[in-house]
Design an enzyme around this catalytic site. Structure first.
Site, short mmCIF file in Angstrom:
data_model
loop_
_atom_site.label_atom_id
_atom_site.label_comp_id
_atom_site.label_asym_id
_atom_site.label_seq_id
_atom_site.Cartn_x
_atom_site.Cartn_y
_atom_site.Cartn_z
N GLY A 151 0.82 -1.21 0.00
CA GLY A 151 0.00 0.00 0.00
C GLY A 151 0.85 1.25 0.00
CB SER A 152 0.00 4.68 1.06
OG SER A 152 -1.29 4.54 0.55
#
Lengths: 581, 131
Positions: A296-297
Site C-alpha cells: 500500500g501507500s
C-alpha cells in the site's frame, strides 16, 4: 648343525683344537668374543626396554582422550545445542537434561508383564505399541522420551530387567510464544527444524553431531540482535491490537536502521515452541518473512525517494492531482481526494495515489524498475531464517504496473523487505541487509550499499516527520520521540478482484526523524472498523495508533531520550538540509 | 665385572617393578578421581543449566507483568516522566542546620528529665502494616 664344541681351557685334546680352528679360525680368543657379544645383547635389550618405557609414557599421556570419547557417546542421545541469548544476554533457548526410558527387548523376560507394569506407572503409554516394541528381537528401543524425575523413580522401583534410562538433552524456551517465529523450534532429537535453530544446524552443528561430537555443553552461545524486553512490549501490544480491531493477524518489526539488526519481530498468531505441533497451523505463519503483501501507500516513500534522487523532482515540484487517473479501464482515485494541484510534500501527506502515479510515470518504467531493484524490492531477501518468500513481481512490467506499484499495489513483497528498503531511504541512503544476529555499526558499514543521496534521505525524513505533524500519520506521533511515518492501506485481492472492505493496513515509523535510529513497522491483516475509529478501517485509524503505543513502550527500552523542545520538521530537518548543501 | 653388572640389573629390575606398580596404582586412583570429578562437574553443569532455565522462566516479562498487575498499582511509563540528567536543576544549597530542633525543644519543655540523646535522634518510623 654342528655340535657345539665344549670350550675347555684346560688342555684340550688335539681333535678339539682342530675343530675349533676349523670353525673359528686360528688364534681367536673365544672368551673375549663371548663377552663382547654379551655386551651387545645387553645394549640391545636395554634399547628394547627403553622403547617400551617410552611407549608406556605416551600411552599414559594420550589415554585420556580415548576414555572421554567413550564416556561421552554413551549418554545423551539427543544432541546438545548452544544456548541462544538475546542482545543483553538473557536466555531465549537452552538445554536441560531429562531422562528418557528405553528397553533392550532381547533381555526382557516377559514382555506382557513388563507392559502391564509400565502402563501402571505411565498411563499415557500406548500399551499395544509398547508390547510390540518389547516383543521384538531388537537390541534397543525407545519407550518414552522425556519423562519426569518422579516417573523415573517409579519405573526404577518396578525393577523390570532390560529397561533403563538415558539422560537426554531437551530444548526449553523459557519465553514461550514471544520468540516463536524468530527462534523456531527443534524436533524430538533436538535438531533445529525452523527459525534460528535450523540456521544453527545448517552452520555445521549437524555435521558435528554426525561425527559423534557436540554432545557436550561446551558450546559458545549464539547471541542474537533481538531484545527480550522490546520483543515482549511489541508482542503484548500486537496481541492487544489484534483483539481490539478484530484483525486476522498482526505483525511488527523493529529494525535498527544504522546496523540492520532486527531488534524485535513479532507475528501473531504465533505458537509456543515448547509445543511445536501448533506451528503447523497455516494461520500461524510468520507473515513478515514467509508472507508477501502489497504494502500500500508505504511504497509511496520509495516512489518519492526515487523521484527526488533523480534530481528531476524537488520538494517544490507540483503535480496535477485533479480528478482521477484513467488508465485503460482502470480508474485510479484518491482516498483523501483534494482535487487540485499538489506539491510533493502534499502528495505525501495526503497520500495521493494520483500524485504518486504521476511522479512514477515521470521517471519512466525502466527507471522505476531499476530503482526498486536497487533498494532490494524485486529479489528474494534472505536472512538467517530459513523461511523466506520470493516477491511477486509482474512478468510484463508496463506503464500500468508502474502506476499501481507507485502507490503499493501490483507488487507483493515480504514486509521485512519493504522495511529494509525504507530503512535505506531514511538512514542516509545505505541499504543494509537485515540480520537477526548482533552486528556493530562498523560491520554494517562494511556491507552497506549506497542507494540514494544523503540529501534525498534528509528530504524523506522531512516528509515523514511532516506527515506525523499534519498528515495522515498524526495518530502515531508520540510526544518527545519526534516520530515520522507513513501509513499504508492495501485492498486485499479476493478472487482476483481488489476488495473494498478487506484491507491490509500497515504503518512505517521512523524515530527520531531528525537522526533516525529505529524503524518500526506495524501491520494488521483485515482489521475491522470499530466504534472508536468511527467506522474507518484504514491504516491511520488502527495501525498508526498501535504504532504510537508500541513506540511509547519501546523507545525508553531502546535507550532513546525524549526531547520535548524540538522545532517542527520544516525548521529542524529542512533547515539543516539547506545548510549542508 | 659381569657379576657387578648382573647385580645392578637385578636390582634395577626389582626397583622398576616396585616403581611401576606404585605408579600404576596411583594412576588408577587418580583416574578414578578424574572420572568422579568429571561426572560431578557434568552434574553441576546440568543443574546450573536447569536453574538458569528456571530463572529465565521466572523473570520472563510476561510473568512479571502479570504479577505487577495483580499485586502492585504501577502504571505504564509515560515519556514525560523521563528526565535527562542535564536538565535537572542545580542542587539547592544545603539548608543551614537549625540552631535548635523545634520538636526537641517542645519535648524538652514537656519532660525535662528525658535524656537529650533520645530527643535528638531520628524520629522512629511507623512500622509498616503487613498486607
Amino acid at each position: 648343525m654342528t655340535r657345539r664344541p665344549d670350550v675347555a681351557t684346560s688342555a684340550p685334546g688335539w681333535h678339539r683344537r682342530m675343530i675349533q680352528s676349523l670353525l673359528y679360525g686360528r688364534g681367536v680368543d673365544r672368551a673375549r668374543k663371548a663377552q663382547a657379544r654379551l655386551g651387545l645383547a645387553l645394549v640391545g635389550f636395554a634399547l628394547v626396554y627403553a622403547i617400551i618405557a617410552i611407549r608406556l609414557v605416551l600411552y599414559a599421556a594420550t589415554a585420556d582422550t580415548h576414555m572421554v570419547r567413550r564416556g561421552g557417546s554413551s549418554d545423551a542421545v539427543a544432541t546438545a545445542r548452544p544456548d541462544i541469548i538475546d542482545r543483553n544476554g538473557e536466555i531465549l533457548a537452552t538445554d536441560i537434561k531429562t531422562p528418557s526410558l528405553f528397553a533392550e527387548p532381547r533381555r526382557i523376560i516377559d514382555p506382557d508383564e513388563a507392559t502391564e507394569l509400565l502402563a501402571g506407572v505411565l498411563p499415557d503409554l500406548d500399551s499395544r505399541e509398547v508390547r510390540d516394541r518389547l516383543g521384538s528381537k531388537r537390541g534397543f528401543a525407545w519407550l518414552k522420551r522425556d519423562i519426569t524425575p518422579v516417573q523415573q523413580q517409579e519405573v526404577h522401583r518396578l525393577g523390570v530387567p532390560g529397561i533403563g534410562f538415558l539422560p537426554e538433552n531437551k530444548r526449553v524456551y523459557p519465553n514461550g510464544n514471544e520468540f516463536s517465529h524468530v527462534i523456531g523450534h527443534v524436533n524430538i532429537d533436538n535438531q533445529g527444524i525452523a527459525g534460528i535453530e535450523k540456521w544453527i544446524d545448517s552452520r555445521g552443528l549437524a555435521d558435528l553431531h554426525r561425527a559423534g561430537f557436540g554432545v557436550d555443553r561446551e558450546q559458545e552461545p549464539v547471541r542474537l540482535g533481538v531484545d527480550l524486553r522490546v520483543q515482549h512490549a511489541l508482542h503484548d501490544e500486537l496481541v492487544a491490537a489484534r483483539g481490539k480491531y478484530r484483525a486476522d493477524a498482526a505483525a511488527g518489526i523493529v529494525l535498527d536502521v544504522r546496523t540492520g539488526e532486527i531488534v524485535s519481530m513479532v507475528s501473531v498468531p504465533d505458537y509456543n515452541p515448547n509445543n511445536p505441533r501448533e506451528a503447523l497451523e497455516p494461520n500461524r505463519i510468520n507473515r513478515l518473512t514467509t508472507g508477501v503483501y502489497e504494502m500500500g501507500s508505504t511504497f509511496k516513500a520509495l516512489t518519492i525517494a526515487m523521484a527526488l534522487d533523480s534530481g528531476k523532482v524537488t520538494l517544490n515540484s507540483s503535480f496535477d492531482a485533479r480528478g482521477s487517473l484513467r488508465y485503460g479501464h482502470f480508474n485510479i482515485s484518491d482516498y483523501h481526494a483534494q482535487n487540485r494541484v499538489l506539491t510533493v510534500p502534499e502528495i505525501f501527506t495526503y497520500s495521493s495515489n494520483v500524485g504518486a502515479a504521476k511522479i512514477a510515470l515521470g521517471q519512466g518504467v525502466e527507471n522505476h524498475k531499476a530503482f526498486l531493484s536497487k533498494v532490494g524490492q524485486l529479489d528474494r531477501l534472505r536472512t538467517e531464517l530459513p523461511e523466506s518468500a520470493e516477491p511477486i513481481v509482474p512478468k510484463h512490467w508496463g506503464e500500468l504496473n508502474t502506476v499501481t506499484i507507485a502507490f503499493g499495489h501490483g507488487l507483493s513483497v515480504a514486509p521485512l523487505q519493504s522495511v529494509m528498503g525504507v530503512a535505506a531511504i531514511v538512514n542516509g541512503g545505505y541499504l543494509i541487509p537485515p540480520t537477526f544476529l548482533k552486528r556493530s555499526q562498523a560491520e554494517a558499514r562494511a556491507i552497506a550499499k549506497r542507494v540514494v543521496k544523503p540529501e534525498t534521505s534528509a528530504a524523506m525524513r522531512y516528509l515523514m516527520r511532516l506527515n506525523a505533524e499534519k498528515g495522515t500519520a498524526t495518530k502515531a506521533d508520540v510526544k518527545g520521540f519526534y516520530v515520522g511515518g507513513k501509513t499504508g492501506t492495501a485492498e486485499k485481492v479476493i478472487n482476483g478482484h481488489y476488495s473494498k472492505n478487506r484491507l491490509m493496513t500497515d504503518f512505517m515509523a521512523v524515530l527520531p526523524a531528525d537522526e533516525p535510529r529505529f524503524l518500526v513497522l506495524i501491520m494488521l491483516d483485515e482489521p475491522k472498523p470499530i466504534a472508536e475509529t468511527h467506522g474507518f478501517a484504514t491504516s491511520g485509524w488502527n495501525a498508526a495508533p498501535v504504532t504510537a503505543k508500541v513506540i511509547t513502550r519501546i523507545a525508553p527500552l531502546l535507550g532513546l531520550d525524549p526531547r520535548f523542545d524540538l522545532p517542527s520538521a520544516e525548521h529542524l530537518i529542512l533547515a539543516s538540509m539547506k545548510e549542508t548543501r | 665385572m659381569m657379576r657387578f653388572v648382573h647385580f645392578i640389573v637385578v636390582a634395577a629390575l626389582v626397583a622398576a617393578a616396585v616403581y611401576v606398580y606404585r605408579i600404576k596404582f596411583e594412576s588408577a586412583v587418580q583416574a578414578e578421581r578424574v572420572a568422579k570429578l568429571g561426572a560431578e562437574i557434568k552434574r553441576e553443569r546440568d543443574a546450573i543449566a536447569a536453574l538458569r532455565a528456571e530463572w529465565a522462566q521466572l523473570e520472563n516479562p510476561v510473568r512479571i507483568e502479570a504479577l505487577v498487575q495483580r499485586h502492585l498499582s504501577l502504571k505504564m511509563l509515560d515519556p514525560t516522566q523521563i528526565e535527562q540528567f542535564d536538565s535537572l536543576p542545580e542542587r539547592p544549597p544545603m539548608p543551614a542546620p537549625p540552631s535548635s530542633d523545634a520538636i526537641a525543644t517542645i519535648i524538652d519543655g514537656l519532660e525535662p528529665a528525658v535524656p537529650t540523646g533520645v530527643a535528638a535522634g531520628p524520629l522512629p518510623t511507623t512500622p509498616r502494616t503487613a498486607r
